[in-house]
Motif scaffolding. Sequence first.
Motif, short mmCIF file in Angstrom:
data_model
loop_
_atom_site.label_atom_id
_atom_site.label_comp_id
_atom_site.label_asym_id
_atom_site.label_seq_id
_atom_site.Cartn_x
_atom_site.Cartn_y
_atom_site.Cartn_z
N UNK A 45 0.81 -1.20 0.00
CA UNK A 45 0.00 0.00 0.00
C UNK A 45 0.85 1.26 0.00
N UNK A 46 1.94 1.26 0.78
CA UNK A 46 2.82 2.43 0.83
C UNK A 46 3.52 2.66 -0.51
N UNK A 47 3.99 1.59 -1.15
CA UNK A 47 4.72 1.75 -2.40
C UNK A 47 3.81 2.07 -3.58
N UNK A 48 2.54 1.64 -3.52
CA UNK A 48 1.58 2.06 -4.56
C UNK A 48 1.34 3.56 -4.47
N UNK A 49 1.20 4.08 -3.24
CA UNK A 49 1.06 5.53 -3.07
C UNK A 49 2.31 6.25 -3.57
N UNK A 50 3.47 5.69 -3.26
CA UNK A 50 4.74 6.28 -3.69
C UNK A 50 4.84 6.36 -5.20
N UNK A 51 4.55 5.26 -5.89
CA UNK A 51 4.77 5.24 -7.35
C UNK A 51 3.69 6.02 -8.08
N UNK A 52 2.53 6.23 -7.47
CA UNK A 52 1.52 7.09 -8.09
C UNK A 52 2.09 8.49 -8.30
N UNK A 53 2.93 8.94 -7.37
CA UNK A 53 3.61 10.22 -7.53
C UNK A 53 4.82 10.10 -8.46
N UNK A 54 5.72 9.18 -8.13
CA UNK A 54 7.04 9.18 -8.75
C UNK A 54 7.04 8.62 -10.18
N UNK A 55 5.97 7.98 -10.62
CA UNK A 55 5.92 7.52 -12.00
C UNK A 55 5.94 8.68 -12.99
N UNK A 56 5.35 9.82 -12.60
CA UNK A 56 5.27 10.96 -13.51
C UNK A 56 6.32 12.03 -13.25
N UNK A 57 7.11 11.87 -12.18
CA UNK A 57 8.07 12.90 -11.80
C UNK A 57 9.13 13.10 -12.88
N UNK A 58 9.52 12.03 -13.57
CA UNK A 58 10.56 12.14 -14.59
C UNK A 58 10.13 13.03 -15.76
N UNK A 59 8.84 13.14 -15.99
CA UNK A 59 8.33 14.08 -17.00
C UNK A 59 8.01 15.43 -16.37
N UNK A 60 7.47 15.40 -15.16
CA UNK A 60 6.99 16.61 -14.50
C UNK A 60 8.13 17.60 -14.19
N UNK A 61 9.19 17.13 -13.56
CA UNK A 61 10.27 18.03 -13.17
C UNK A 61 10.95 18.70 -14.36
N UNK A 62 11.34 17.97 -15.41
CA UNK A 62 11.94 18.66 -16.55
C UNK A 62 11.00 19.69 -17.20
N UNK A 63 9.71 19.41 -17.21
CA UNK A 63 8.76 20.36 -17.80
C UNK A 63 8.62 21.64 -16.97
N UNK A 64 8.96 21.58 -15.69
CA UNK A 64 8.85 22.76 -14.84
C UNK A 64 9.98 23.76 -15.08
N UNK A 65 11.10 23.30 -15.63
CA UNK A 65 12.28 24.15 -15.80
C UNK A 65 12.56 24.41 -17.28
N UNK A 66 13.07 25.60 -17.58
CA UNK A 66 13.42 25.91 -18.96
C UNK A 66 14.63 25.10 -19.38
N UNK A 67 14.75 24.77 -20.69
CA UNK A 67 15.78 23.83 -21.15
C UNK A 67 17.21 24.23 -20.81
N UNK A 68 17.54 25.50 -20.78
CA UNK A 68 18.94 25.90 -20.61
C UNK A 68 19.46 25.63 -19.20
N UNK A 69 18.58 25.48 -18.22
CA UNK A 69 19.02 25.16 -16.85
C UNK A 69 18.30 23.92 -16.32
N UNK A 70 17.74 23.15 -17.21
CA UNK A 70 16.88 22.03 -16.82
C UNK A 70 17.64 20.93 -16.09
#
Length: 423
Positions: A327-352
């Motif tokens: 149950x804990x790891x399902x909650x964890x991966x619900x967040x972290x599955x999309x983080x690899x796309x989410x974080x780069x999209x938050x920053x502009x490419x030159x300092x990403x």
Amino acid sequence: MLRLAVASLAGTAIEFYDFFVYGTAAALVLGPLFFPTFSPVAGTLAAFGTFGVGFVARPLGSVLFGHLGDRRGRRPVLVVSLLLTGAATVAVGCVPTYESIGVAAPLLLLALRFLQGLGLGGEWGGAVLLTAEHAPAERRALWSSFPQVGPAVGFVLANGVVLMLSATLSEEQFAAWGWRVPFWAAGGLAVVGLWLRSSLAESPRFLEIDDHARVPLAEVARSHWRLVLLTAGALAVGYAVFYAVTTWSLAYATERLGVSRTVMLACIMAAVVVQGALTPPAAALGDRYGRRPLCLAGCAAAAVWMFPMVALLSTGAPLLMFLGFLGALVAFITMFAVIAAYLPELYEPRVRCTGAAVGYNLGGVLGGALTPIVATALAERGGRVPWGVGAYLTAIALLSLGCFALLPETRPVPAVAAEPATG
């Protein structure tokens, strides 16, 4: 795209194998071997302290390798970080114990753990950006989730080796030399990782940048400091939950509850296998419904589940412990599955590369470095059920929920074709 994603997955799996095998060793044997003058609890705390040094080093690694990634490209980061982490891990397996060289033993352990963290701090940003910046916008979360499967694979691989050794060696053999074998194996894995990454192409998005930041960290600190702090706070719960399950619970159950090492490793590994399998489907939901909704849902689920998790752990029953971890790891991966796309999209490419990696790894300091230490101390003061640990993890989940609520959505919206003129 598939070849790139698989290569990124394999690389992160190897680097996280190096990082995780230390956590398992810290929970099981490093305390008595390197801090024998401490009490059992104090020795475990000291071993977890050296474990936490790796997290402190990770933001420094993200600054160092982020500068390289933003100035010279994402691809060089993958090669240098893999070499550094692999060499440091092999060296850990060669460090003499306290009985042989005294206080120099834990000091060497600290130094090598620092180098491990330094390398891993650069690994995540390079691997994720290389995949995310190659991926089509409408499937970016799905393709970027492949490097996020890597930690699960690395964890299962690291603990599988320890489990095999634990099942075939006596306690004396494991303490004498068996615990070193997983560290030595990192050398061969590093060679495989370098071979896989040798032919990867540079990120097309990086090649399009005409005006590279001269000092990426200075630009991030000046223009994106609020975003860095919010992402670090948002990601803290993921680290806290993952390392509470995979590191603290292993030490707690074997030392306090008398559960065998083999049973605990099997329960945790089974839950991590399910987590890894759910990563791409959860990421696909992020492409359809957005990154932020999944992150908010995962935080809320973590806040609700922490007390049941520690209650199930305290039973010492394998099936119930597995369900608590799952149950804990399902909650964890619900967040972290999309983080690899989410974080780069938050920053502009030159300092990403710098911005995304620094935010990601600062979250590791807040959630990963402190959790095994704080949870061990809280459990020592509690009764049969460590409710204090549940309260601590719930508080972190609520903090992260607030941070995610303040972040914007970044999912690319498909362009709608204009309707033809009438009349």
